[in-house]
Design a protein around this motif. Structure first.
Motif, PDB file in Angstrom:
ATOM      1  N   ARG A  21     -26.925  36.902  14.858  1.00  0.00           N
ATOM      2  CA  ARG A  21     -27.714  37.970  15.460  1.00  0.00           C
ATOM      3  C   ARG A  21     -28.818  38.428  14.531  1.00  0.00           C
ATOM      4  O   ARG A  21     -28.617  38.589  13.338  1.00  0.00           O
ATOM      5  N   LYS A  22     -29.974  38.655  15.115  1.00  0.00           N
ATOM      6  CA  LYS A  22     -31.079  39.244  14.362  1.00  0.00           C
ATOM      7  C   LYS A  22     -31.088  40.732  14.684  1.00  0.00           C
ATOM      8  O   LYS A  22     -31.214  41.122  15.840  1.00  0.00           O
ATOM      9  N   ILE A  23     -30.921  41.555  13.652  1.00  0.00           N
ATOM     10  CA  ILE A  23     -30.805  42.999  13.819  1.00  0.00           C
ATOM     11  C   ILE A  23     -31.940  43.698  13.079  1.00  0.00           C
ATOM     12  O   ILE A  23     -32.160  43.447  11.893  1.00  0.00           O
ATOM     13  N   VAL A  24     -32.644  44.559  13.791  1.00  0.00           N
ATOM     14  CA  VAL A  24     -33.694  45.368  13.185  1.00  0.00           C
ATOM     15  C   VAL A  24     -33.120  46.760  12.925  1.00  0.00           C
ATOM     16  O   VAL A  24     -32.569  47.387  13.830  1.00  0.00           O
ATOM     17  N   GLN A  25     -33.245  47.202  11.696  1.00  0.00           N
ATOM     18  CA  GLN A  25     -32.837  48.553  11.296  1.00  0.00           C
ATOM     19  C   GLN A  25     -34.115  49.365  11.081  1.00  0.00           C
ATOM     20  O   GLN A  25     -35.093  48.848  10.544  1.00  0.00           O
ATOM     21  N   PHE A  26     -34.060  50.623  11.461  1.00  0.00           N
ATOM     22  CA  PHE A  26     -35.215  51.493  11.287  1.00  0.00           C
ATOM     23  C   PHE A  26     -34.978  52.451  10.136  1.00  0.00           C
ATOM     24  O   PHE A  26     -33.910  53.031  10.011  1.00  0.00           O
ATOM     25  N   LYS A  27     -35.996  52.603   9.302  1.00  0.00           N
ATOM     26  CA  LYS A  27     -35.902  53.458   8.117  1.00  0.00           C
ATOM     27  C   LYS A  27     -36.145  54.919   8.450  1.00  0.00           C
ATOM     28  O   LYS A  27     -35.509  55.793   7.899  1.00  0.00           O
ATOM     29  N   HIS A  28     -37.106  55.183   9.323  1.00  0.00           N
ATOM     30  CA  HIS A  28     -37.398  56.550   9.727  1.00  0.00           C
ATOM     31  C   HIS A  28     -38.216  56.538  11.015  1.00  0.00           C
ATOM     32  O   HIS A  28     -38.627  55.473  11.482  1.00  0.00           O
ATOM     33  N   THR A  29     -38.446  57.729  11.558  1.00  0.00           N
ATOM     34  CA  THR A  29     -39.242  57.870  12.770  1.00  0.00           C
ATOM     35  C   THR A  29     -40.380  58.844  12.523  1.00  0.00           C
ATOM     36  O   THR A  29     -40.302  59.689  11.637  1.00  0.00           O
ATOM     37  N   THR A  30     -41.428  58.701  13.307  1.00  0.00           N
ATOM     38  CA  THR A  30     -42.491  59.698  13.335  1.00  0.00           C
ATOM     39  C   THR A  30     -42.873  59.922  14.794  1.00  0.00           C
ATOM     40  O   THR A  30     -42.687  59.036  15.638  1.00  0.00           O
ATOM     41  N   TYR A  31     -43.371  61.100  15.069  1.00  0.00           N
ATOM     42  CA  TYR A  31     -43.802  61.449  16.411  1.00  0.00           C
ATOM     43  C   TYR A  31     -45.276  61.809  16.326  1.00  0.00           C
ATOM     44  O   TYR A  31     -45.631  62.779  15.674  1.00  0.00           O
ATOM     45  N   THR A  91     -46.109  59.931  21.137  1.00  0.00           N
ATOM     46  CA  THR A  91     -45.458  58.619  21.008  1.00  0.00           C
ATOM     47  C   THR A  91     -44.464  58.671  19.861  1.00  0.00           C
ATOM     48  O   THR A  91     -44.771  59.190  18.792  1.00  0.00           O
ATOM     49  N   LEU A  92     -43.270  58.136  20.103  1.00  0.00           N
ATOM     50  CA  LEU A  92     -42.255  58.037  19.056  1.00  0.00           C
ATOM     51  C   LEU A  92     -42.374  56.666  18.402  1.00  0.00           C
ATOM     52  O   LEU A  92     -42.300  55.637  19.078  1.00  0.00           O
ATOM     53  N   TYR A  93     -42.586  56.671  17.084  1.00  0.00           N
ATOM     54  CA  TYR A  93     -42.665  55.432  16.311  1.00  0.00           C
ATOM     55  C   TYR A  93     -41.382  55.255  15.511  1.00  0.00           C
ATOM     56  O   TYR A  93     -40.945  56.168  14.819  1.00  0.00           O
ATOM     57  N   LEU A  94     -40.801  54.078  15.631  1.00  0.00           N
ATOM     58  CA  LEU A  94     -39.600  53.704  14.883  1.00  0.00           C
ATOM     59  C   LEU A  94     -40.055  52.742  13.793  1.00  0.00           C
ATOM     60  O   LEU A  94     -40.513  51.636  14.085  1.00  0.00           O
ATOM     61  N   TYR A 131     -31.561  48.384  16.485  1.00  0.00           N
ATOM     62  CA  TYR A 131     -30.498  49.385  16.387  1.00  0.00           C
ATOM     63  C   TYR A 131     -31.056  50.792  16.265  1.00  0.00           C
ATOM     64  O   TYR A 131     -31.864  51.071  15.383  1.00  0.00           O
ATOM     65  N   LEU A 132     -30.614  51.651  17.164  1.00  0.00           N
ATOM     66  CA  LEU A 132     -31.027  53.048  17.205  1.00  0.00           C
ATOM     67  C   LEU A 132     -29.817  53.884  16.810  1.00  0.00           C
ATOM     68  O   LEU A 132     -28.997  54.281  17.640  1.00  0.00           O
ATOM     69  N   GLU A 133     -29.709  54.105  15.521  1.00  0.00           N
ATOM     70  CA  GLU A 133     -28.546  54.762  14.936  1.00  0.00           C
ATOM     71  C   GLU A 133     -28.491  56.241  15.302  1.00  0.00           C
ATOM     72  O   GLU A 133     -29.497  56.865  15.635  1.00  0.00           O
ATOM     73  N   GLU A 134     -27.320  56.802  15.183  1.00  0.00           N
ATOM     74  CA  GLU A 134     -27.070  58.206  15.517  1.00  0.00           C
ATOM     75  C   GLU A 134     -28.019  59.161  14.789  1.00  0.00           C
ATOM     76  O   GLU A 134     -28.409  60.194  15.339  1.00  0.00           O
ATOM     77  N   SER A 135     -28.427  58.819  13.597  1.00  0.00           N
ATOM     78  CA  SER A 135     -29.314  59.694  12.812  1.00  0.00           C
ATOM     79  C   SER A 135     -30.670  59.919  13.481  1.00  0.00           C
ATOM     80  O   SER A 135     -31.374  60.869  13.146  1.00  0.00           O
ATOM     81  N   ALA A 146     -41.668  50.284  18.228  1.00  0.00           N
ATOM     82  CA  ALA A 146     -41.108  49.791  16.960  1.00  0.00           C
ATOM     83  C   ALA A 146     -42.295  49.313  16.131  1.00  0.00           C
ATOM     84  O   ALA A 146     -43.154  48.573  16.626  1.00  0.00           O
ATOM     85  N   LYS A 147     -42.343  49.743  14.875  1.00  0.00           N
ATOM     86  CA  LYS A 147     -43.539  49.482  14.065  1.00  0.00           C
ATOM     87  C   LYS A 147     -43.162  49.051  12.655  1.00  0.00           C
ATOM     88  O   LYS A 147     -42.317  49.656  12.020  1.00  0.00           O
ATOM     89  N   SER A 148     -43.799  47.988  12.218  1.00  0.00           N
ATOM     90  CA  SER A 148     -43.723  47.579  10.815  1.00  0.00           C
ATOM     91  C   SER A 148     -45.135  47.691  10.267  1.00  0.00           C
ATOM     92  O   SER A 148     -46.053  48.116  10.965  1.00  0.00           O
ATOM     93  N   HIS A 149     -45.311  47.278   9.032  1.00  0.00           N
ATOM     94  CA  HIS A 149     -46.649  47.349   8.433  1.00  0.00           C
ATOM     95  C   HIS A 149     -47.658  46.493   9.212  1.00  0.00           C
ATOM     96  O   HIS A 149     -48.796  46.886   9.412  1.00  0.00           O
ATOM     97  N   ASP A 150     -47.212  45.321   9.690  1.00  0.00           N
ATOM     98  CA  ASP A 150     -48.126  44.366  10.316  1.00  0.00           C
ATOM     99  C   ASP A 150     -48.011  44.254  11.832  1.00  0.00           C
ATOM    100  O   ASP A 150     -48.922  43.758  12.479  1.00  0.00           O
ATOM    101  N   TYR A 151     -46.891  44.664  12.394  1.00  0.00           N
ATOM    102  CA  TYR A 151     -46.643  44.430  13.814  1.00  0.00           C
ATOM    103  C   TYR A 151     -46.124  45.690  14.482  1.00  0.00           C
ATOM    104  O   TYR A 151     -45.521  46.551  13.847  1.00  0.00           O
TER     105      TYR A 151
END
Length: 124
Positions: free
Chosen positions: A2-12, A16-19, A59-63, A80-85
């Motif tokens: 499985r390929k799993i994406v973990q999110f470090k933080h969010t911004t609004y 728009t909600l950015y993960l 993955y959208l963790e409880e936090s 969902a946002k990374s530096h490049d994509y």
């Protein structure tokens, strides 16, 4: 595997909600599948995306559930946002709303998952 994406933080920003993730390679070439499932063992929601070969699990963790609740209430776009994509998560609020209503009072998800979802999303 499985390929799993973990999110470090969010911004609004601007409704728009950015993960944010640093796993750019997993977002590259990935498209939104428009479906959310629950992982009761990890107390998480999982948005399904896909590439040419397989599903990618976001993955959208409880936090981050408070931010997801805000996005749900405001029917915000979720990206969902990374530096490049970046990847807009199609059908996000509709799917999350459906899943939360399905989990409410449903012991099939496990009592602890039901309790956690209800306490955040249903003000119980």
């Amino acid at each position: 595997m499985r390929k799993i994406v973990q999110f470090k933080h969010t911004t609004y920003e601007n409704g728009t909600l950015y993960l944010h993730t640093d796993q750019a390679e997993l977002l590259q070439g990935t498209t939104a599948a428009g479906q959310i499932i629950a992982d009761s063992d990890r107390y998480a929601f999982v948005y399904l995306a896909e590439n040419e070969e397989e599903y990618v699990y976001l993955y959208l963790e409880e936090s981050m559930w408070d931010e997801l609740k805000k996005a749900l209430q405001e029917k915000s776009a979720v990206i969902a946002k990374s530096h490049d994509y970046s990847l807009e998560l199609d059908q996000f609020t509709e799917e999350l709303d459906y899943l939360v209503s399905n989990i409410e009072g449903n012991g099939n998800y496990g009592d602890e998952m039901v309790k956690k979802v209800e306490s955040v999303f249903l003000d119980k």
